[in-house]
Design a protein around this motif. Structure first.
Motif, PDB file in Angstrom:
ATOM      1  N   GLN B  49       0.826  -1.201   0.000  1.00  0.00           N
ATOM      2  CA  GLN B  49       0.000   0.000   0.000  1.00  0.00           C
ATOM      3  C   GLN B  49       0.855   1.244   0.000  1.00  0.00           C
ATOM      4  O   GLN B  49       2.064   1.193   0.212  1.00  0.00           O
ATOM      5  CB  GLN B  49      -0.910   0.008   1.226  1.00  0.00           C
ATOM      6  CG  GLN B  49      -0.120  -0.005   2.526  1.00  0.00           C
ATOM      7  CD  GLN B  49      -1.039   0.131   3.720  1.00  0.00           C
ATOM      8  OE1 GLN B  49      -2.246   0.061   3.584  1.00  0.00           O
ATOM      9  NE2 GLN B  49      -0.467   0.328   4.886  1.00  0.00           N
ATOM     10  N   TRP B  53      -3.529   4.429   1.166  1.00  0.00           N
ATOM     11  CA  TRP B  53      -4.232   4.253  -0.099  1.00  0.00           C
ATOM     12  C   TRP B  53      -4.039   2.837  -0.624  1.00  0.00           C
ATOM     13  O   TRP B  53      -2.948   2.296  -0.599  1.00  0.00           O
ATOM     14  CB  TRP B  53      -3.736   5.252  -1.142  1.00  0.00           C
ATOM     15  CG  TRP B  53      -4.080   6.665  -0.768  1.00  0.00           C
ATOM     16  CD1 TRP B  53      -3.334   7.499  -0.013  1.00  0.00           C
ATOM     17  CD2 TRP B  53      -5.266   7.364  -1.106  1.00  0.00           C
ATOM     18  NE1 TRP B  53      -3.971   8.701   0.144  1.00  0.00           N
ATOM     19  CE2 TRP B  53      -5.173   8.642  -0.532  1.00  0.00           C
ATOM     20  CE3 TRP B  53      -6.407   7.045  -1.851  1.00  0.00           C
ATOM     21  CZ2 TRP B  53      -6.165   9.602  -0.661  1.00  0.00           C
ATOM     22  CZ3 TRP B  53      -7.391   7.989  -1.987  1.00  0.00           C
ATOM     23  CH2 TRP B  53      -7.274   9.256  -1.388  1.00  0.00           C
ATOM     24  N   GLN B  54      -5.162   2.293  -1.158  1.00  0.00           N
ATOM     25  CA  GLN B  54      -5.096   0.972  -1.765  1.00  0.00           C
ATOM     26  C   GLN B  54      -4.885   1.099  -3.266  1.00  0.00           C
ATOM     27  O   GLN B  54      -5.111   2.159  -3.846  1.00  0.00           O
ATOM     28  CB  GLN B  54      -6.399   0.194  -1.488  1.00  0.00           C
ATOM     29  CG  GLN B  54      -6.696   0.008  -0.005  1.00  0.00           C
ATOM     30  CD  GLN B  54      -5.535  -0.646   0.728  1.00  0.00           C
ATOM     31  OE1 GLN B  54      -4.977  -1.644   0.275  1.00  0.00           O
ATOM     32  NE2 GLN B  54      -5.167  -0.080   1.875  1.00  0.00           N
ATOM     33  N   TYR B  56      -6.464   0.065  -6.030  1.00  0.00           N
ATOM     34  CA  TYR B  56      -7.513   0.468  -6.969  1.00  0.00           C
ATOM     35  C   TYR B  56      -7.915   1.934  -6.796  1.00  0.00           C
ATOM     36  O   TYR B  56      -8.356   2.580  -7.743  1.00  0.00           O
ATOM     37  CB  TYR B  56      -8.735  -0.451  -6.853  1.00  0.00           C
ATOM     38  CG  TYR B  56      -8.453  -1.808  -7.429  1.00  0.00           C
ATOM     39  CD1 TYR B  56      -8.294  -1.974  -8.802  1.00  0.00           C
ATOM     40  CD2 TYR B  56      -8.313  -2.926  -6.612  1.00  0.00           C
ATOM     41  CE1 TYR B  56      -8.001  -3.205  -9.344  1.00  0.00           C
ATOM     42  CE2 TYR B  56      -8.023  -4.171  -7.138  1.00  0.00           C
ATOM     43  CZ  TYR B  56      -7.866  -4.314  -8.503  1.00  0.00           C
ATOM     44  OH  TYR B  56      -7.567  -5.519  -9.054  1.00  0.00           O
ATOM     45  N   GLU B  57      -7.732   2.425  -5.582  1.00  0.00           N
ATOM     46  CA  GLU B  57      -8.012   3.848  -5.377  1.00  0.00           C
ATOM     47  C   GLU B  57      -7.030   4.706  -6.161  1.00  0.00           C
ATOM     48  O   GLU B  57      -7.405   5.680  -6.820  1.00  0.00           O
ATOM     49  CB  GLU B  57      -7.932   4.190  -3.881  1.00  0.00           C
ATOM     50  CG  GLU B  57      -9.032   3.530  -3.078  1.00  0.00           C
ATOM     51  CD  GLU B  57      -8.833   3.682  -1.579  1.00  0.00           C
ATOM     52  OE1 GLU B  57      -9.831   3.669  -0.859  1.00  0.00           O
ATOM     53  OE2 GLU B  57      -7.675   3.804  -1.143  1.00  0.00           O
ATOM     54  N   LEU B  60      -7.843   4.553  -9.818  1.00  0.00           N
ATOM     55  CA  LEU B  60      -8.931   5.464 -10.191  1.00  0.00           C
ATOM     56  C   LEU B  60      -8.387   6.881 -10.379  1.00  0.00           C
ATOM     57  O   LEU B  60      -8.692   7.568 -11.360  1.00  0.00           O
ATOM     58  CB  LEU B  60     -10.021   5.441  -9.114  1.00  0.00           C
ATOM     59  CG  LEU B  60     -11.199   6.377  -9.356  1.00  0.00           C
ATOM     60  CD1 LEU B  60     -11.926   6.022 -10.630  1.00  0.00           C
ATOM     61  CD2 LEU B  60     -12.162   6.342  -8.172  1.00  0.00           C
ATOM     62  N   CYS B  61      -7.562   7.276  -9.417  1.00  0.00           N
ATOM     63  CA  CYS B  61      -6.955   8.605  -9.468  1.00  0.00           C
ATOM     64  C   CYS B  61      -6.154   8.764 -10.766  1.00  0.00           C
ATOM     65  O   CYS B  61      -6.290   9.747 -11.499  1.00  0.00           O
ATOM     66  CB  CYS B  61      -6.045   8.749  -8.248  1.00  0.00           C
ATOM     67  SG  CYS B  61      -5.416  10.386  -7.991  1.00  0.00           S
ATOM     68  N   LEU B 132     -13.629  -1.297  -7.096  1.00  0.00           N
ATOM     69  CA  LEU B 132     -13.799  -0.529  -5.867  1.00  0.00           C
ATOM     70  C   LEU B 132     -15.249  -0.665  -5.415  1.00  0.00           C
ATOM     71  O   LEU B 132     -16.160  -0.743  -6.228  1.00  0.00           O
ATOM     72  CB  LEU B 132     -13.476   0.945  -6.119  1.00  0.00           C
ATOM     73  CG  LEU B 132     -11.998   1.327  -6.145  1.00  0.00           C
ATOM     74  CD1 LEU B 132     -11.843   2.728  -6.694  1.00  0.00           C
ATOM     75  CD2 LEU B 132     -11.376   1.217  -4.762  1.00  0.00           C
ATOM     76  N   ILE B 134     -17.820   1.204  -4.337  1.00  0.00           N
ATOM     77  CA  ILE B 134     -18.334   2.558  -4.157  1.00  0.00           C
ATOM     78  C   ILE B 134     -19.856   2.533  -4.201  1.00  0.00           C
ATOM     79  O   ILE B 134     -20.436   1.905  -5.077  1.00  0.00           O
ATOM     80  CB  ILE B 134     -17.820   3.495  -5.270  1.00  0.00           C
ATOM     81  CG1 ILE B 134     -16.291   3.523  -5.270  1.00  0.00           C
ATOM     82  CG2 ILE B 134     -18.381   4.903  -5.095  1.00  0.00           C
ATOM     83  CD1 ILE B 134     -15.701   4.255  -6.454  1.00  0.00           C
ATOM     84  N   LEU B 216     -12.083  13.314  -5.129  1.00  0.00           N
ATOM     85  CA  LEU B 216     -11.839  11.876  -5.034  1.00  0.00           C
ATOM     86  C   LEU B 216     -12.176  11.385  -3.633  1.00  0.00           C
ATOM     87  O   LEU B 216     -12.773  10.313  -3.454  1.00  0.00           O
ATOM     88  CB  LEU B 216     -10.372  11.573  -5.368  1.00  0.00           C
ATOM     89  CG  LEU B 216     -10.030  10.093  -5.549  1.00  0.00           C
ATOM     90  CD1 LEU B 216     -10.618   9.583  -6.851  1.00  0.00           C
ATOM     91  CD2 LEU B 216      -8.530   9.878  -5.539  1.00  0.00           C
ATOM     92  N   LEU B 220     -14.877   8.444  -2.713  1.00  0.00           N
ATOM     93  CA  LEU B 220     -14.461   7.272  -1.948  1.00  0.00           C
ATOM     94  C   LEU B 220     -14.978   7.300  -0.506  1.00  0.00           C
ATOM     95  O   LEU B 220     -14.556   6.501   0.320  1.00  0.00           O
ATOM     96  CB  LEU B 220     -12.933   7.170  -1.948  1.00  0.00           C
ATOM     97  CG  LEU B 220     -12.298   6.940  -3.325  1.00  0.00           C
ATOM     98  CD1 LEU B 220     -10.784   7.027  -3.225  1.00  0.00           C
ATOM     99  CD2 LEU B 220     -12.709   5.600  -3.900  1.00  0.00           C
ATOM    100  N   ARG B 222     -14.365   9.338   1.921  1.00  0.00           N
ATOM    101  CA  ARG B 222     -13.328   9.555   2.916  1.00  0.00           C
ATOM    102  C   ARG B 222     -13.453  10.954   3.542  1.00  0.00           C
ATOM    103  O   ARG B 222     -12.554  11.409   4.235  1.00  0.00           O
ATOM    104  CB  ARG B 222     -11.947   9.459   2.254  1.00  0.00           C
ATOM    105  CG  ARG B 222     -11.493   8.046   1.984  1.00  0.00           C
ATOM    106  CD  ARG B 222     -10.330   8.094   1.013  1.00  0.00           C
ATOM    107  NE  ARG B 222      -9.673   6.800   0.924  1.00  0.00           N
ATOM    108  CZ  ARG B 222      -8.497   6.546   1.517  1.00  0.00           C
ATOM    109  NH1 ARG B 222      -7.872   7.473   2.188  1.00  0.00           N
ATOM    110  NH2 ARG B 222      -7.952   5.356   1.412  1.00  0.00           N
TER     111      ARG B 222
END
Lengths: 267, 260, 325
Positions: B49, B53-54, B56-57, B60-61, B132, B134, B216, B220, B222
């Protein structure tokens, strides 16, 4: 030999004129260097196991790459040669009393040297004095330093020898974009431009070690930080030399074949 | 608008004349983000990691940034290569036509070969979203679209400013690469992994962070507190474009008073 | 139609000097020299005129064209063309003018000419009927039918120039600026281009301002010339007047049955003499051409006589010399 030296020198002096471009280049290299290092710092911050290359070594690796980008980047190109080939004017070059391969080779070396000389000193000078995670650490030892210098210069020759194939490929494709782009992108990846080779998965490292690209970039920069030990580095330099000779001969042969094709077709 | 379509038609006809090199270019160009993304993938494979942050996140970014950046490159290519237009005097031609110079420059080039990169970014975008978890709402979809459009606005703004500088000098403009290519490299990772000065610069001066990182967080889930604010931050990108257009007008005026 | 009054324009040009020290200094301070490209230019052109704008390289021709086409804002002076000030109401104004830069194309390189025309139709918002009529007319007068479906890069220079001029006329401009329209063209194309300019001037009443280095262009087209040098307007008048001023001399070439000794002619100067052929120049203010010929025929058994005016190129050279250009 003297002809080729003076061709290289001419290109070198020519390249030294572009100071404004060099300032812009230095600023860009600094910025990219910082971004890369910040990303590595973030990755390393949660790492619990020991990595095959330490963060300090990665930082040195990154700054050296930024400073000597002109030595290592394959996407650096000389549009003059491309134009010569695509326009067919290369035939005039054949009128010169010297070998074309050596002629272009020295021209490209001179060009890359001038680029690097203008850019490397300010970058090295500043990065030596940066605060902790960003600092360019001194070389691991005196031996590492001298081996690094040798490996770096040989690496330049490896890189130019590889890039010669990009130009030669244009004889066949007649378009300087498609093929050159692919060679450059693949080459840059396997040379460790994006991530250092030791951080790649094992299978990819094997691929990378079998190809010539890493000898221009990954190898010298890891010698500097001591990630590659002295004894191994000596062997590496020998392998670099073998690659240079092999690529040089192969490239010269390929260029001759392309030129023969050109002559047969009548340009 | 009709005129812009006519421009696109004629540019498309032009490239259709060079089919092979077009496809080679399209494929070749899509390799760049591919190796870039491969780098990220391998780093995650090794490190697991990146801060909190993982994979797939971050994917996406990466996809969103590349999509808006590449779209903008395709549309605003005329500004990217504007220095040649000034150097060879082609800009005079645009001035003797009864239309806005901005639209004419926009219509002077369109990089169709970016279709390779655009499709790669799109595939990546859907792949990341698919992996993800979501809870999609209409608001989040709108936010995602806003992120892409506003990202384009920022890159376009930088292109326009750089092109405007061509009216004064064409030397040393490579420095703008910091804000375009450099900005893209930077914004493909979440902004909070960087040092403070990078965060400040790319939030308040060139607001990549506002159009990318903050929304983002909202997508997500967050965020803390009201999501509205996060959702609307991409609009900052459009605001960013306004002073850039003013600089352009100022540049054209300068050109008309000095010649080249 | 076109009125310029006291137009002046100067440029700052950065000095570039060799040497490392100067170059290093130039990084911080640039030394400039001021070049006065136009100084107090005043003239007016009436509707339907064809005016030739001449002068040596760097005299200010292009700068004037740029000012008149709204690209460049002058430092001082006023300019009114069809009621517009070109640089103030640029978009409204340029709808009324056509501009051809001889060295730069306005057509799209890789597509057929007709596609470029269609794009220009959209750029200038030309109504369909007007566009159709103009294309038809231009195709006929310029003989473009076979060129329209051809990509521009495959056209010869002469063919391309015809298409360039057609392209700048699609939107029915009232004034046409031609910046070196015949540059690089072969003789046949030059004549075609000249002929066309004449036709559109006559039939559509378009005012034409053209710059050129080819005096034959001027001779064939322009009833009036403006000469500019060092940024100043040096001559404004007809070609005939210029002829009268400088062209008072005529050249007489005579051929005759063998005659070994040179003959003398009152008021004429002997240029060359052979046993069968001789050349004289005559200053017409001192001696009539007819008198000179009469004198010659008394002394020689003439076979052939030719009288020529001094070539226009030489007149222009004399004019440049007079102003030490």
């Amino acid at each position: 030999m003297r002809t080729y030296l003076s061709v290289g020198k001419l290109r070198f002096i020519h390249g030294m004129q572009y100071r404004t471009a060099a300032f812009a280049g230095i600023a860009t290299q600094f910025f990219f260097g910082f971004v890369f290092i910040m990303i590595f710092v973030a990755f390393y911050s949660h790492s619990t196991v020991e990595q095959p290359i330490s963060l300090e070594q990665v930082v040195s690796y990154s700054w050296l790459r930024q400073a000597f980008l002109a030595f290592v980047a394959l996407w650096f190109r000389d549009s003059e040669i491309f134009q010569l080939i695509t326009s067919g004017n290369v035939a005039y070059e054949l009128c010169r009393p010297c070998r074309l391969y050596e002629f272009w080779f020295s021209k490209l070396v001179g060009q890359r040297l001038s680029y690097a000389v203008l850019r490397c000193f300010p970058i090295l000078a500043v990065t030596f004095f940066l605060p902790a995670p960003y600092r360019l650490n001194p070389p691991a030892s005196a031996e590492s330093l001298s081996l690094f210098v040798a490996a770096l210069l040989l690496g330049l020759l490896v890189n130019v020898a590889i890039s010669m194939f990009i130009y030669i490929s244009v004889f066949w494709t007649m378009s300087p974009i498609g093929s050159t782009m692919m060679i450059a992108i693949v080459g840059d990846f396997f040379s460790g431009m994006l991530i250092p080779v030791p951080l790649m998965p094992d299978w990819l490292q094997q691929v990378s070690y079998a190809l010539p690209f890493r000898w221009a970039l990954d190898f010298p920069f890891r010698v500097y930080s001591g990630n590659i030990a002295t004894a191994e580095a000596l062997w590496g330099i020998l392998i670099q030399a073998v690659w240079i000779v092999a690529l040089f001969l192969l490239g010269r042969w390929a260029l001759q074949r392309s030129l023969r094709k050109l002559v047969v077709q009548g340009g | 608008m009709k005129m812009y379509w006519s421009y696109l038609r004629i540019l498309f006809k032009s490239i259709a004349q060079y089919r092979l090199s077009f496809w080679l270019l399209a494929v070749g160009q899509s390799l760049t983000p591919l190796t870039g993304f491969a780098g990220i993938y391998f780093m995650f494979e090794r490190f697991g990691q990146l801060r909190d942050w993982q994979f797939y996140e971050v994917a996406l970014c990466f996809a969103v940034v590349h999509l808006s950046y590449t779209l903008c490159e395709a549309f605003a290519r005329g500004f990217d290569t504007f220095s040649t237009l000034v150097v060879n005097g082609g800009f005079d031609r645009l001035l003797v036509r009864p239309r806005s110079t901005l639209v004419q420059v926009l219509g002077s080039r369109f990089e169709f070969a970016r279709v390779g990169r655009i499709s790669f970014s799109l595939i990546l975008l859907f792949w990341a979203i698919g992996n993800l978890d979501i809870a999609w709402t209409a608001a989040k979809v709108v936010t995602l679209l806003l992120m892409i459009v506003s990202g384009m606005a920022i890159v376009a703004g930088i292109y326009i400013v750089t092109a405007s500088l061509c009216f004064w000098t064409v030397e040393g403009l490579e420095i703008a690469n910091i804000f375009t290519d450099g900005g893209r490299e930077m914004a493909q990772y979440p902004l909070n992994i960087y040092g403070k000065w990078v965060k400040v610069f790319f939030t308040y001066v060139i607001p990549y962070g506002c159009v990318n990182y903050l929304p983002l967080l909202y997508i997500l889930d967050r965020t803390q507190g009201s999501g509205w604010l996060y959702m609307l931050t991409p609009l900052v990108g459009v605001v960013f474009l306004l002073p850039c257009l003013l600089i352009w007008r100022f540049g054209v005026k300068h050109y008309c008073s000095t010649g080249s | 139609m076109i009125t310029l009054n006291g137009i002046s324009k100067s440029f700052k040009v950065a000095k570039r000097s060799a040497g490392l020290r100067q170059a290093a200094k130039a990084l911080f301070v640039r030394e400039h020299t001021i070049v006065e490209a136009l100084r107090d230019i005043t003239f007016s052109i009436g509707k339907g005129e064809i005016v030739g704008y001449i002068g040596p390289n760097g005299a200010g021709k292009s700068t004037s064209i740029k000012v008149m086409s709204g690209i460049l804002v002058p430092d001082r002076g006023s300019c009114e063309i069809m009621g517009y000030t070109p640089w103030k109401e640029r978009t409204a104004y340029v709808k009324q003018i056509g501009v051809v830069f001889g060295q730069r194309s306005q057509l799209w390189w890789d597509v057929p000419v007709i596609d470029s025309f269609e794009l220009l139709r959209d750029i200038y918002k030309i109504p369909t009927q007007v566009y159709r009529a103009n294309v038809d007319l231009l195709t006929e007068t310029l003989d473009l039918a076979s060129l329209l479906p051809t990509p521009v890069r495959q056209l010869s220079l002469g063919q391309r120039m015809r298409c360039e001029i057609a392209a700048s006329l699609l939107h029915d401009p009232q004034v046409l600026f031609l910046d070196e329209p015949t540059i690089g063209l072969d003789a046949v194309s030059k004549i075609a281009v000249r002929h066309f300019i004449q036709t559109i001037n006559k039939e559509k009443g378009i005012t034409v301002v053209l710059t050129t280095h080819d005096m034959n262009d001027i001779e064939a087209l322009a009833n009036r010339i403006l000469m500019i040098g060092h940024g100043r307007l040096l001559y404004d008048g007809s070609l005939g007047e210029l002829r009268r001023r400088f062209g008072a001399q005529k050249t007489i070439t005579v051929e005759y049955r063998e005659h070994s000794l040179p003959v003398r002619v009152e008021g004429a100067e002997l240029l060359s003499w052979t046993a069968e052929r001789a050349m004289f120049t005559v200053d017409t203010s001192r001696c009539k051409v007819a008198d000179a010929i009469a004198q010659l025929s008394e002394q020689l058994e003439l076979v052939d006589v030719a009288v020529e005016a001094t070539p226009i190129d030489e007149i222009i050279v004399q004019l440049y010399k007079e102003h030490s250009l």
